[in-house]
Design a protein around this motif. Structure first.
Motif, PDB file in Angstrom:
ATOM      1  N   ILE A  99       0.920  -1.209   0.135  1.00 50.24           N
ATOM      2  CA  ILE A  99       0.125   0.054  -0.155  1.00 50.24           C
ATOM      3  C   ILE A  99       0.916   1.174  -0.101  1.00 50.24           C
ATOM      4  O   ILE A  99       0.809   2.306  -0.638  1.00 50.24           O
ATOM      5  CB  ILE A  99      -1.107  -0.042   1.282  1.00 50.24           C
ATOM      6  CG1 ILE A  99      -2.050  -1.014   0.869  1.00 50.24           C
ATOM      7  CG2 ILE A  99      -1.645   1.168   1.422  1.00 50.24           C
ATOM      8  CD1 ILE A  99      -2.860  -1.573   2.354  1.00 50.24           C
ATOM      9  N   THR A 101       3.820   1.472  -1.519  1.00 50.90           N
ATOM     10  CA  THR A 101       4.341   1.529  -2.437  1.00 50.90           C
ATOM     11  C   THR A 101       3.320   2.205  -3.609  1.00 50.90           C
ATOM     12  O   THR A 101       3.612   2.920  -4.299  1.00 50.90           O
ATOM     13  CB  THR A 101       4.972   0.082  -2.911  1.00 50.90           C
ATOM     14  OG1 THR A 101       5.825  -0.455  -2.217  1.00 50.90           O
ATOM     15  CG2 THR A 101       5.564   0.197  -4.328  1.00 50.90           C
ATOM     16  N   LEU A 102       2.209   1.976  -3.270  1.00 47.75           N
ATOM     17  CA  LEU A 102       1.213   2.398  -4.162  1.00 47.75           C
ATOM     18  C   LEU A 102       0.940   3.825  -4.040  1.00 47.75           C
ATOM     19  O   LEU A 102       0.908   4.647  -4.999  1.00 47.75           O
ATOM     20  CB  LEU A 102      -0.393   1.788  -3.728  1.00 47.75           C
ATOM     21  CG  LEU A 102      -1.507   2.476  -4.575  1.00 47.75           C
ATOM     22  CD1 LEU A 102      -1.483   2.198  -6.197  1.00 47.75           C
ATOM     23  CD2 LEU A 102      -2.701   1.697  -3.833  1.00 47.75           C
ATOM     24  N   VAL A 156       3.705   5.443  -5.857  1.00 47.14           N
ATOM     25  CA  VAL A 156       3.454   5.618  -7.317  1.00 47.14           C
ATOM     26  C   VAL A 156       2.450   6.496  -7.766  1.00 47.14           C
ATOM     27  O   VAL A 156       2.792   7.473  -8.571  1.00 47.14           O
ATOM     28  CB  VAL A 156       2.993   4.271  -7.797  1.00 47.14           C
ATOM     29  CG1 VAL A 156       2.422   4.084  -9.037  1.00 47.14           C
ATOM     30  CG2 VAL A 156       3.857   3.053  -7.733  1.00 47.14           C
TER      31      VAL A 156
END
Length: 120
Positions: A5, A7-8, A11
């Protein structure tokens, strides 16, 4: 799962940063989404792991550093939203401050991400 999450969120922030000049409406939606996801992540971590108690009880400097950076990142989100509203109102001073704080924010959020692997 929590790292995925996080990492999301990174991004989303990267795409929002990339689109900041080309697609202003998308930039705003992405950054607010990143803020909300990060806020929910923080609440989840606190309730599932009692993070504040663990930080207070810890003697490891990296834990304190991570906690401090995490709080500052959330403050940056709030300041970025405030300054972003000024940008939308046409305030040139707000634009410059928003841009400068944006760089600081990206650095701090990256540090938050890196140190999250060191404290788990």
């Amino acid at each position: 799962m929590l790292h995925l999450i996080s990492t999301l969120v990174l991004v989303i922030v990267a795409v929002g940063f990339w689109l900041r000049k080309r697609r202003n409406a998308i930039h705003i939606r992405l950054m607010i989404s990143a803020f909300l996801i990060d806020l929910c992540l923080l609440v989840y971590i606190e309730y599932s792991r009692q993070a504040v108690q663990k930080v207070v009880a810890s003697t490891r400097p990296v834990v304190w550093f991570h906690a401090t950076v995490s709080v500052v990142v959330l403050l940056c989100y709030v300041l970025m939203i405030h300054l972003g509203r000024g940008v939308l109102a046409g305030n040139p001073t707000a634009r410059k401050r928003h841009q400068r704080l944006g760089i600081v924010f990206v650095i701090l959020r990256s540090l938050n991400y890196i140190t999250s692997y060191l404290v788990t």
